[in-house]
Write a protein that holds these residues in place. Structure first.
Motif, PDB file in Angstrom:
ATOM      1  N   GLU A  47       0.814  -1.239  -0.024  1.00  0.00           N
ATOM      2  CA  GLU A  47       0.044  -0.082  -0.174  1.00  0.00           C
ATOM      3  C   GLU A  47       0.967   1.425  -0.074  1.00  0.00           C
ATOM      4  N   LYS A  48       1.869   1.213   0.600  1.00  0.00           N
ATOM      5  CA  LYS A  48       2.959   2.401   0.607  1.00  0.00           C
ATOM      6  C   LYS A  48       3.343   2.529  -0.837  1.00  0.00           C
ATOM      7  N   LEU A  49       3.674   1.407  -1.533  1.00  0.00           N
ATOM      8  CA  LEU A  49       4.093   1.440  -2.883  1.00  0.00           C
ATOM      9  C   LEU A  49       3.035   2.304  -3.697  1.00  0.00           C
ATOM     10  N   CYS A  50       1.722   1.741  -3.473  1.00  0.00           N
ATOM     11  CA  CYS A  50       0.369   2.241  -4.177  1.00  0.00           C
ATOM     12  C   CYS A  50       0.403   3.763  -3.903  1.00  0.00           C
ATOM     13  N   ASP A  51       0.824   4.370  -2.861  1.00  0.00           N
ATOM     14  CA  ASP A  51       1.111   5.771  -2.686  1.00  0.00           C
ATOM     15  C   ASP A  51       1.637   6.532  -3.585  1.00  0.00           C
ATOM     16  N   CYS A  52       2.607   5.759  -4.568  1.00  0.00           N
ATOM     17  CA  CYS A  52       3.720   6.197  -5.386  1.00  0.00           C
ATOM     18  C   CYS A  52       2.862   6.507  -6.735  1.00  0.00           C
ATOM     19  N   ALA A  53       1.494   5.963  -6.774  1.00  0.00           N
ATOM     20  CA  ALA A  53       0.731   5.994  -8.147  1.00  0.00           C
ATOM     21  C   ALA A  53       0.773   7.530  -8.539  1.00  0.00           C
ATOM     22  N   ILE A  54       0.268   7.791  -9.752  1.00  0.00           N
ATOM     23  CA  ILE A  54       0.327   9.078 -10.294  1.00  0.00           C
ATOM     24  C   ILE A  54      -0.718   9.997 -10.277  1.00  0.00           C
ATOM     25  N   ASN A  55      -2.092   9.047  -9.929  1.00  0.00           N
ATOM     26  CA  ASN A  55      -3.105   9.609  -9.519  1.00  0.00           C
ATOM     27  C   ASN A  55      -4.110   8.927  -8.732  1.00  0.00           C
ATOM     28  N   SER A  56      -5.165   9.276  -8.438  1.00  0.00           N
ATOM     29  CA  SER A  56      -6.039   8.613  -7.326  1.00  0.00           C
ATOM     30  C   SER A  56      -6.767   7.191  -8.037  1.00  0.00           C
ATOM     31  N   VAL A  57      -6.876   7.155  -9.298  1.00  0.00           N
ATOM     32  CA  VAL A  57      -7.613   6.084  -9.911  1.00  0.00           C
ATOM     33  C   VAL A  57      -6.410   5.024  -9.669  1.00  0.00           C
ATOM     34  N   GLU A  58      -5.348   5.346 -10.267  1.00  0.00           N
ATOM     35  CA  GLU A  58      -4.129   4.199 -10.421  1.00  0.00           C
ATOM     36  C   GLU A  58      -3.933   3.856  -8.834  1.00  0.00           C
ATOM     37  N   LYS A  59      -3.976   4.745  -7.897  1.00  0.00           N
ATOM     38  CA  LYS A  59      -3.656   4.321  -6.394  1.00  0.00           C
ATOM     39  C   LYS A  59      -4.762   3.275  -6.107  1.00  0.00           C
ATOM     40  N   GLU A  60      -6.079   3.684  -6.407  1.00  0.00           N
ATOM     41  CA  GLU A  60      -7.083   2.887  -5.779  1.00  0.00           C
ATOM     42  C   GLU A  60      -7.052   1.485  -6.475  1.00  0.00           C
ATOM     43  N   LEU A  61      -6.707   1.348  -7.917  1.00  0.00           N
ATOM     44  CA  LEU A  61      -6.489   0.180  -8.430  1.00  0.00           C
ATOM     45  C   LEU A  61      -5.226  -0.659  -7.940  1.00  0.00           C
ATOM     46  N   CYS A  62      -4.116   0.055  -7.353  1.00  0.00           N
ATOM     47  CA  CYS A  62      -3.072  -0.610  -6.954  1.00  0.00           C
ATOM     48  C   CYS A  62      -3.467  -1.169  -5.567  1.00  0.00           C
ATOM     49  N   ILE A  63      -3.957  -0.606  -4.826  1.00  0.00           N
ATOM     50  CA  ILE A  63      -4.493  -1.244  -3.573  1.00  0.00           C
ATOM     51  C   ILE A  63      -5.467  -2.214  -3.593  1.00  0.00           C
ATOM     52  N   GLN A  64      -6.507  -2.200  -4.634  1.00  0.00           N
ATOM     53  CA  GLN A  64      -7.281  -3.568  -4.989  1.00  0.00           C
ATOM     54  C   GLN A  64      -6.360  -4.633  -5.414  1.00  0.00           C
ATOM     55  N   ARG A  65      -5.301  -4.378  -6.160  1.00  0.00           N
ATOM     56  CA  ARG A  65      -4.501  -5.493  -6.629  1.00  0.00           C
ATOM     57  C   ARG A  65      -3.803  -6.061  -5.397  1.00  0.00           C
ATOM     58  N   ALA A  66      -3.346  -5.085  -4.611  1.00  0.00           N
ATOM     59  CA  ALA A  66      -2.522  -5.644  -3.411  1.00  0.00           C
ATOM     60  C   ALA A  66      -3.565  -6.518  -2.415  1.00  0.00           C
TER      61      ALA A  66
END
Length: 91
Positions: A30-49
């Motif tokens: 989830e900390k790596l997801c915080d590095c996403a370029i926007n909120s949509v990418e961050k949310e997708l990353c968190i769901q994938r995690a």
């Protein structure tokens, strides 16, 4: 040591409805997801995690490695070799 992880897992399972207990590897993801370029990418990353955590349960050794990486992982350095190494995403 193993007894500690079993007790922690039981405690997390018991309290998951109350506190959302997460392991170090999930926190690092989830900390790596915080590095996403926007909120949509961050949310997708968190769901994938979350999906990955359900598919692959980290061992106590994995959790120890992730715990060691948590403090050093920094989005500002993620594009450098050192930053990738500190976040555990380099080979």
């Amino acid at each position: 040591m193993r007894r500690f992880f079993v007790a922690t897992a039981l405690l997390c399972a018991t309290l998951s409805g109350l506190t959302g207990c997460k392991g170090a590897c999930r926190e690092l993801s989830e900390k790596l997801c915080d590095c996403a370029i926007n909120s949509v990418e961050k949310e997708l990353c968190i769901q994938r995690a979350a999906r990955e955590e359900n598919n692959v349960e980290p061992t106590p050794d994995d959790e120890a490695v992730c715990e060691a990486k948590l403090d050093g992982c920094d989005c500002r350095k993620i594009e450098t070799a050192e930053g990738k190494r500190e976040c555990g995403i380099s080979r």
